[in-house]
Design an enzyme around this catalytic site. Structure first.
Site, PDB file in Angstrom:
ATOM      1  N   ASN A 277       0.800  -1.229   0.000  1.00  0.00           N
ATOM      2  CA  ASN A 277       0.000   0.000   0.000  1.00  0.00           C
ATOM      3  C   ASN A 277       0.832   1.279   0.000  1.00  0.00           C
ATOM      4  OD1 ASN A 277      -2.248  -1.532  -0.125  1.00  0.00           O
ATOM      5  ND2 ASN A 277      -3.010  -1.089   1.930  1.00  0.00           N
TER       6      ASN A 277
ATOM      7  N   ARG B 218     -17.138   1.548  -2.183  1.00  0.00           N
ATOM      8  CA  ARG B 218     -15.863   2.257  -2.358  1.00  0.00           C
ATOM      9  C   ARG B 218     -15.881   3.313  -3.475  1.00  0.00           C
ATOM     10  NH1 ARG B 218     -11.040  -1.985  -1.325  1.00  0.00           N
ATOM     11  NH2 ARG B 218      -9.962  -0.112  -0.701  1.00  0.00           N
TER      12      ARG B 218
ATOM     13  N   ASP C 105      -7.576  -3.581   7.666  1.00  0.00           N
ATOM     14  CA  ASP C 105      -6.896  -4.647   6.927  1.00  0.00           C
ATOM     15  C   ASP C 105      -6.404  -5.790   7.821  1.00  0.00           C
ATOM     16  OD1 ASP C 105      -7.389  -3.274   4.634  1.00  0.00           O
ATOM     17  OD2 ASP C 105      -5.340  -2.608   4.285  1.00  0.00           O
TER      18      ASP C 105
HETATM   19  C1  UD1 Z   1      -6.706   2.078   1.452  1.00  0.00           C
HETATM   20  C2  UD1 Z   1      -5.949   0.771   1.426  1.00  0.00           C
HETATM   21  C3  UD1 Z   1      -6.817  -0.367   1.953  1.00  0.00           C
HETATM   22  C4  UD1 Z   1      -7.341  -0.011   3.344  1.00  0.00           C
HETATM   23  C5  UD1 Z   1      -8.010   1.358   3.330  1.00  0.00           C
HETATM   24  C6  UD1 Z   1      -8.413   1.836   4.717  1.00  0.00           C
HETATM   25  C7  UD1 Z   1      -4.457   1.023  -0.456  1.00  0.00           C
HETATM   26  C8  UD1 Z   1      -4.101   0.625  -1.837  1.00  0.00           C
HETATM   27  N1  UD1 Z   1      -5.559   0.484   0.043  1.00  0.00           N
HETATM   28  O1  UD1 Z   1      -7.838   1.937   0.582  1.00  0.00           O
HETATM   29  O2  UD1 Z   1      -6.029  -1.541   2.010  1.00  0.00           O
HETATM   30  O3  UD1 Z   1      -8.276  -0.970   3.752  1.00  0.00           O
HETATM   31  O4  UD1 Z   1      -7.127   2.357   2.792  1.00  0.00           O
HETATM   32  O5  UD1 Z   1      -7.315   1.882   5.548  1.00  0.00           O
HETATM   33  O6  UD1 Z   1      -3.734   1.759   0.191  1.00  0.00           O
HETATM   34  N2  UD1 Z   1     -14.490   6.716   0.614  1.00  0.00           N
HETATM   35  C9  UD1 Z   1     -15.514   7.461   0.071  1.00  0.00           C
HETATM   36  N3  UD1 Z   1     -15.229   8.247  -1.014  1.00  0.00           N
HETATM   37  C10 UD1 Z   1     -13.970   8.346  -1.544  1.00  0.00           C
HETATM   38  C11 UD1 Z   1     -12.945   7.571  -0.973  1.00  0.00           C
HETATM   39  C12 UD1 Z   1     -13.229   6.753   0.106  1.00  0.00           C
HETATM   40  O7  UD1 Z   1     -16.656   7.412   0.532  1.00  0.00           O
HETATM   41  O8  UD1 Z   1     -13.777   9.086  -2.521  1.00  0.00           O
HETATM   42  C13 UD1 Z   1     -14.789   5.829   1.776  1.00  0.00           C
HETATM   43  C14 UD1 Z   1     -14.547   4.349   1.467  1.00  0.00           C
HETATM   44  O9  UD1 Z   1     -15.647   3.751   0.845  1.00  0.00           O
HETATM   45  C15 UD1 Z   1     -14.275   3.800   2.864  1.00  0.00           C
HETATM   46  C16 UD1 Z   1     -13.545   4.952   3.545  1.00  0.00           C
HETATM   47  O10 UD1 Z   1     -13.868   6.125   2.799  1.00  0.00           O
HETATM   48  O11 UD1 Z   1     -15.472   3.549   3.517  1.00  0.00           O
HETATM   49  C17 UD1 Z   1     -12.043   4.816   3.628  1.00  0.00           C
HETATM   50  O12 UD1 Z   1     -11.549   4.489   2.350  1.00  0.00           O
HETATM   51  P1  UD1 Z   1     -10.081   4.890   1.889  1.00  0.00           P
HETATM   52  O13 UD1 Z   1      -9.295   5.309   3.081  1.00  0.00           O
HETATM   53  O14 UD1 Z   1     -10.183   5.832   0.764  1.00  0.00           O
HETATM   54  O15 UD1 Z   1      -9.532   3.499   1.369  1.00  0.00           O
HETATM   55  P2  UD1 Z   1      -8.641   3.221   0.101  1.00  0.00           P
HETATM   56  O16 UD1 Z   1      -7.692   4.336  -0.110  1.00  0.00           O
HETATM   57  O17 UD1 Z   1      -9.486   2.778  -1.007  1.00  0.00           O
END
Ligand code: UD1
Length: 417
Positions: free
Chosen positions: A23, A121, A305
């Site tokens: 990540n 997501r 995770d």
């Molecule tokens: C990253 C990690 C993943 C980890 C997650 C949370 C990587 C490649 N992946 O995923 O392994 O589980 O952080 O620690 O680093 N959200 C929205 N809108 C957005 C973006 C996110 O609503 O535009 C929500 C998501 O659905 C989720 C929350 O915010 O409920 C956190 O997601 P996010 O921190 O963005 O996760 P990732 O970056 O996808």
């Protein structure tokens, strides 16, 4: 399709070397697009997601070559601004190329990431925040068509929710924007900090000005850089739990223990004996596992995770434990499979009530996502019989040499076609 055969129940003993962080590597690889100079990256894990990201960079015109342990990326000819669905669909982090492409060219067309088993997501926070830097976008047939008619312009942005990916995308985009950007309510996961350190090494101007605030002053020149990616804290946490569930004795090497202090504290509370050195964690399992209530939350909280993995351990707790999943809405798919192995876990909305005192029984199982897959291996390692885990391509997205590493410390695990 490949499967894993896992049998137990022997105590894991020995030493495991932790690989580079998946990540952290993904946003760093995306950020290399900012540069026209060579970038040398060390300690990338050999896992499928990294291969996919490298293929995405190649499809954008990057030239990449492995030299011993380094990946050399040369972007002097990189000029494509189109990230296709085929490459982004399997890996959500593909959206991270949007920020650097916009910063470099002022326009890009990037596929929206495909559906994901652990929740919807969305990427609305990425897009809304980019629009504050002057980006106009439309979503047409599953693609984000984005342009910055006047180039990216620094701004003050407050993330409405803490998001690792949105923070990373905005950090990368802002490094070449005109003027100053201040990002507030940032994710401060160690992988975000590793990205910032990498960008500083490339000559970008970034400074943490408060716990969740980052100030970025746009630059117009990037240096040739070499960088070694941080260790994979989720892999480290997974093997600590592997030692705990098997009552084993493991030395986890190539880590910085203070980065995973929350996990270490929880494992100690549950009953594990843990000693840390500068780059090593020594864990000794305990037959008696205490119950505990856990809530996943952004760093420095307990990571989502590791939620599936700790659940396996709590199944063996002396009493009931409660796990609240506060990051993703649908991240309990491992529960049905663990219950088939004899666990007693019930789910209500985002809470899982884990009964404890479980003696897992071997079974034929189905992996559903990356971390769920590894939780099934952990449960299987505690049983006397042979479990068969199907659909392990999920596992290969994020764990380097998992069978080799587990076998070396005494696990009975084998990949079959
Ligand atoms: C990253 C990690 C993943 C980890 C997650 C949370 C990587 C490649 N992946 O995923 O392994 O589980 O952080 O620690 O680093 N959200 C929205 N809108 C957005 C973006 C996110 O609503 O535009 C929500 C998501 O659905 C989720 C929350 O915010 O409920 C956190 O997601 P996010 O921190 O963005 O996760 P990732 O970056 O996808």
């Amino acid at each position: 399709m490949q499967k894993l055969e896992v049998s137990g129940a022997n105590k894991l003993k020995g030493q495991i070397n932790i690989s580079g962080s998946k990540n952290a590597s993904l946003p760093i690889l995306a950020a290399t697009l900012l540069s026209d100079k060579k970038v040398y990256l060390n300690n990338l894990p050999k896992v499928k997601d990294i291969e996919t990201m490298i293929n995405l960079l190649k499809s954008l015109g990057s030239i990449t070559k492995f030299n011993k342990k380094n990946l050399i990326i040369d972007n002097y000819k990189q000029n494509k601004k189109f990230a296709s669905y085929n490459l982004v669909k399997t890996m959500r982090a593909g959206i991270l190329v949007l920020g650097p492409l916009l910063a470099k060219f002022g326009n890009a067309k990037v596929s929206l990431p495909g559906g994901c088993a652990i929740g919807t997501r969305p990427v609305d926070i990425h897009l809304k925040s980019l629009s504050k830097l002057g980006v106009k976008y439309k979503i047409i047939q599953g693609y984000v068509h984005a342009t910055a008619p006047k180039g990216l312009i620094g701004s003050k942005i407050h993330f409405s929710k803490i998001s690792v990916g949105a923070t990373e995308n905005l950090i990368i985009a802002s490094t070449l924007a005109k003027g100053t950007t201040v990002l507030n309510n940032c994710a401060i996961e160690p992988e975000v900090k590793d990205l910032v350190n990498f960008l500083i090494k490339m000559g970008c101007n970034l400074k943490w000005v408060a716990k969740r605030s980052l100030k970025i002053v746009g630059v117009n020149q990037i240096n040739e850089t070499s960088y070694s990616v941080m260790f994979d804290r989720i892999e480290a946490g997974t093997y600590l739990i592997a030692a705990a569930v098997t009552e084993g004795n493991l030395k986890i090497k190539n880590v910085i223990p203070k980065i995973i202090q929350t996990e270490i504290n929880i494992l100690k509370k549950i009953g594990m004996k843990i000693n840390t050195k500068k780059n090593e964690i020594h864990i000794i399992g305990n037959k008696k596992i205490k119950n505990i209530n856990i809530k996943t939350s952004p760093y420095p909280g307990f990571p989502t995770d590791l939620q599936a993995q700790i659940m396996v351990l709590l199944c063996k707790g002396n009493k009931k434990s409660l796990i609240k999943e506060d990051i993703f809405e649908n991240r309990f798919m491992h529960v049905a499979e663990l219950n088939r192995m004899g666990a007693k876990i019930s789910i209500k909305a985002n809470k899982a009530l884990v009964e404890g005192n479980t003696k897992f029984a071997a079974a034929e199982l189905m992996a559903t996502d990356l971390r769920a897959s590894v939780s099934l291996i952990l449960a299987a390692l505690t049983t006397k019989g042979k479990s068969v885990i199907n659909r392990i391509y999920h596992l290969d997205r994020g764990y380097e040499n998992i069978e080799k590493k587990l076998k070396k410390v005494g696990a009975k695990i084998r990949r079959v076609n």
